[in-house]
Motif scaffolding. Structure first.
Motif, mmCIF file in Angstrom:
data_model
loop_
_atom_site.group_PDB
_atom_site.id
_atom_site.type_symbol
_atom_site.label_atom_id
_atom_site.label_comp_id
_atom_site.label_asym_id
_atom_site.label_seq_id
_atom_site.Cartn_x
_atom_site.Cartn_y
_atom_site.Cartn_z
ATOM 1 N N LEU A 35 0.846 -1.188 0.000
ATOM 2 C CA LEU A 35 0.000 0.000 0.000
ATOM 3 C C LEU A 35 0.883 1.241 0.000
ATOM 4 O O LEU A 35 1.876 1.298 0.722
ATOM 5 C CB LEU A 35 -0.903 0.027 1.236
ATOM 6 C CG LEU A 35 -1.829 -1.176 1.444
ATOM 7 C CD1 LEU A 35 -2.574 -1.034 2.762
ATOM 8 C CD2 LEU A 35 -2.811 -1.308 0.287
ATOM 9 N N ASN A 36 0.513 2.219 -0.794
ATOM 10 C CA ASN A 36 1.239 3.488 -0.806
ATOM 11 C C ASN A 36 0.220 4.607 -0.618
ATOM 12 O O ASN A 36 -0.268 5.198 -1.579
ATOM 13 C CB ASN A 36 2.000 3.658 -2.116
ATOM 14 C CG ASN A 36 2.871 4.904 -2.110
ATOM 15 O OD1 ASN A 36 3.149 5.482 -1.064
ATOM 16 N ND2 ASN A 36 3.287 5.339 -3.285
ATOM 17 N N ARG B 110 -8.744 3.454 5.579
ATOM 18 C CA ARG B 110 -9.614 3.326 4.405
ATOM 19 C C ARG B 110 -9.063 2.280 3.440
ATOM 20 O O ARG B 110 -9.811 1.458 2.900
ATOM 21 C CB ARG B 110 -9.748 4.674 3.691
ATOM 22 C CG ARG B 110 -10.672 4.604 2.482
ATOM 23 C CD ARG B 110 -10.598 5.828 1.599
ATOM 24 N NE ARG B 110 -11.314 5.577 0.355
ATOM 25 C CZ ARG B 110 -11.198 6.316 -0.746
ATOM 26 N NH1 ARG B 110 -10.401 7.371 -0.754
ATOM 27 N NH2 ARG B 110 -11.867 5.996 -1.843
ATOM 28 N N ALA B 111 -7.749 2.294 3.233
ATOM 29 C CA ALA B 111 -7.119 1.325 2.331
ATOM 30 C C ALA B 111 -7.299 -0.102 2.846
ATOM 31 O O ALA B 111 -7.593 -1.027 2.075
ATOM 32 C CB ALA B 111 -5.638 1.650 2.170
ATOM 33 N N MET C 159 -9.324 -3.138 0.919
ATOM 34 C CA MET C 159 -8.648 -4.377 0.547
ATOM 35 C C MET C 159 -9.248 -5.582 1.266
ATOM 36 O O MET C 159 -9.322 -6.678 0.698
ATOM 37 C CB MET C 159 -7.152 -4.271 0.842
ATOM 38 C CG MET C 159 -6.400 -3.329 -0.082
ATOM 39 S SD MET C 159 -6.572 -3.750 -1.840
ATOM 40 C CE MET C 159 -5.854 -5.401 -1.886
ATOM 41 N N ASP C 160 -9.694 -5.402 2.495
ATOM 42 C CA ASP C 160 -10.324 -6.506 3.220
ATOM 43 C C ASP C 160 -11.599 -6.950 2.502
ATOM 44 O O ASP C 160 -11.830 -8.152 2.305
ATOM 45 C CB ASP C 160 -10.645 -6.070 4.647
ATOM 46 C CG ASP C 160 -11.109 -7.228 5.517
ATOM 47 O OD1 ASP C 160 -10.360 -8.220 5.628
ATOM 48 O OD2 ASP C 160 -12.211 -7.143 6.086
ATOM 49 N N ALA C 161 -12.409 -5.982 2.090
ATOM 50 C CA ALA C 161 -13.641 -6.308 1.362
ATOM 51 C C ALA C 161 -13.319 -6.957 0.018
ATOM 52 O O ALA C 161 -13.971 -7.928 -0.390
ATOM 53 C CB ALA C 161 -14.469 -5.040 1.157
ATOM 54 N N PHE C 162 -12.304 -6.439 -0.661
ATOM 55 C CA PHE C 162 -11.947 -6.962 -1.981
ATOM 56 C C PHE C 162 -11.425 -8.399 -1.892
ATOM 57 O O PHE C 162 -11.807 -9.263 -2.685
ATOM 58 C CB PHE C 162 -10.900 -6.057 -2.628
ATOM 59 C CG PHE C 162 -10.493 -6.487 -4.010
ATOM 60 C CD1 PHE C 162 -11.382 -6.380 -5.065
ATOM 61 C CD2 PHE C 162 -9.233 -7.003 -4.249
ATOM 62 C CE1 PHE C 162 -11.018 -6.783 -6.345
ATOM 63 C CE2 PHE C 162 -8.857 -7.409 -5.517
ATOM 64 C CZ PHE C 162 -9.754 -7.298 -6.573
ATOM 65 N N ILE C 163 -10.565 -8.669 -0.916
ATOM 66 C CA ILE C 163 -9.999 -10.014 -0.768
ATOM 67 C C ILE C 163 -11.087 -11.025 -0.390
ATOM 68 O O ILE C 163 -11.103 -12.157 -0.884
ATOM 69 C CB ILE C 163 -8.868 -10.005 0.282
ATOM 70 C CG1 ILE C 163 -7.701 -9.143 -0.211
ATOM 71 C CG2 ILE C 163 -8.370 -11.422 0.554
ATOM 72 C CD1 ILE C 163 -6.650 -8.855 0.844
ATOM 73 N N GLU D 180 -6.864 10.890 -3.333
ATOM 74 C CA GLU D 180 -7.509 10.141 -4.418
ATOM 75 C C GLU D 180 -6.885 8.747 -4.529
ATOM 76 O O GLU D 180 -5.697 8.609 -4.786
ATOM 77 C CB GLU D 180 -7.346 10.881 -5.748
ATOM 78 C CG GLU D 180 -7.934 10.138 -6.936
ATOM 79 C CD GLU D 180 -7.565 10.781 -8.263
ATOM 80 O OE1 GLU D 180 -8.124 10.360 -9.288
ATOM 81 O OE2 GLU D 180 -6.720 11.692 -8.284
ATOM 82 N N PHE D 181 -7.686 7.720 -4.330
ATOM 83 C CA PHE D 181 -7.199 6.345 -4.400
ATOM 84 C C PHE D 181 -7.196 5.844 -5.845
ATOM 85 O O PHE D 181 -8.084 6.170 -6.640
ATOM 86 C CB PHE D 181 -8.076 5.431 -3.551
ATOM 87 C CG PHE D 181 -7.647 5.356 -2.105
ATOM 88 C CD1 PHE D 181 -6.892 6.360 -1.532
ATOM 89 C CD2 PHE D 181 -8.011 4.276 -1.306
ATOM 90 C CE1 PHE D 181 -6.493 6.304 -0.205
ATOM 91 C CE2 PHE D 181 -7.627 4.197 0.022
ATOM 92 C CZ PHE D 181 -6.865 5.213 0.575
ATOM 93 N N ILE D 182 -6.190 5.013 -6.145
ATOM 94 C CA ILE D 182 -6.061 4.394 -7.466
ATOM 95 C C ILE D 182 -5.837 2.902 -7.269
ATOM 96 O O ILE D 182 -4.928 2.493 -6.538
ATOM 97 C CB ILE D 182 -4.875 4.976 -8.259
ATOM 98 C CG1 ILE D 182 -4.962 6.501 -8.341
ATOM 99 C CG2 ILE D 182 -4.809 4.362 -9.657
ATOM 100 C CD1 ILE D 182 -3.705 7.149 -8.898
#
Length: 263
Positions: free
Chosen positions: A146-147, A155-156, A160-164, A219-221
């Motif tokens: 994560l950067n 928030r990150a 990522m927890d939801a995505f995984i 802004e997240f990417i």
């Protein structure tokens, strides 16, 4: 029109006359697709510093290679997220997949406000960043790449927890490769590298001549790549948290296409 066509010379002239982001906005195509097209057509791109200089100080554009043997014309589809949902009655493989995911996995598409039974790599990542000041070594820990700014770390992690968890429910998994990159291993054996980062903005430091630094913008990417295939999704009017369905649908389509061509 649902696509934009360029000859190699036309694209070369455009990317050396205007910043890619301006080209993307004008033609309603993504910056990543422009970069992919330039890569395929062997067109060198100016770096970011090029556009920070006055026009008279910019170096000359390198000449197009005469050794190029590929196609002289390329087509770029208009694939912006907002455009895909303006005409919901028009079916497409991506749109159909998004609708099916939303129908079947609605409960898994919600990013929680707090971590609830987080997956192991998210929990390990949280602990690592919490203790970063005391120990700046990873010590063989498997953590997410994560950067993001410290204030946006939570928030990150939530995203990522939801995505995984969504990946696991679909029969895929997140693994680390030998380079410590985050890899989605799809249930058909295809691997796609991903990362989550926060966009940076270059600012000039007052009082220091020609001195600048980069700061996080909030802004997240979310980026994905497999060899020459590169995709990214950004915060906009719709935040990444509300794009889980389209991200997963697109990645699964890529994995299925890659599996077809490799088998």
């Amino acid at each position: 029109m649902d696509k934009v066509s360029f000859t190699r010379l036309e694209l070369y002239n455009l990317v050396w006359k205007f910043p890619i982001i301006q080209i993307a906005k004008h033609y309603e195509i993504s910056t990543m697709e422009i970069k992919n097209a330039c890569s395929k057509m062997e067109i060198a791109l100016p770096n970011n510093r090029y556009w920070n200089k006055p026009e008279y100080k910019r170096p000359k554009a390198p000449k197009l290679s005469l050794d190029y043997n590929g196609n002289n014309q390329i087509h770029i589809l208009k694939k912006r997220y907002e455009m895909q949902f303006r005409h919901t009655s028009k079916s497409s493989p991506l749109l159909d997949a998004v609708h099916q995911i939303k129908k079947d996995l609605s409960d898994f598409l919600i990013v929680k406000e707090t971590l609830e039974n987080p997956v192991e790599i998210v929990l390990t990542t949280k602990g690592y960043f919490k203790n970063l000041k005391q120990n700046d070594r990873k010590d063989f820990l498997e953590i997410l790449n994560l950067n993001v700014a410290d204030k946006n770390l939570n928030r990150a992690l939530l995203f990522m927890d939801a995505f995984i968890k969504l990946l696991k429910y679909r029969g895929h998994q997140l693994i680390k490769n030998t380079n410590e990159a985050d890899i989605i291993l799809f249930n058909n054996g295809i691997e796609i590298e991903i990362d989550l980062r926060e966009a940076l903005k270059r600012i000039t430091i007052e009082g220091k001549r020609e001195t600048s630094e980069y700061i996080f913008t909030g802004e997240f990417i979310f980026r994905a790549k497999r060899e020459s295939i590169k995709k990214e999704w950004r915060d906009g009017k719709i935040l990444l948290e509300n794009k889980l369905a389209i991200i997963l649908a697109k990645l699964e389509l890529i994995a299925n296409e890659e599996s077809f061509f490799t088998n």
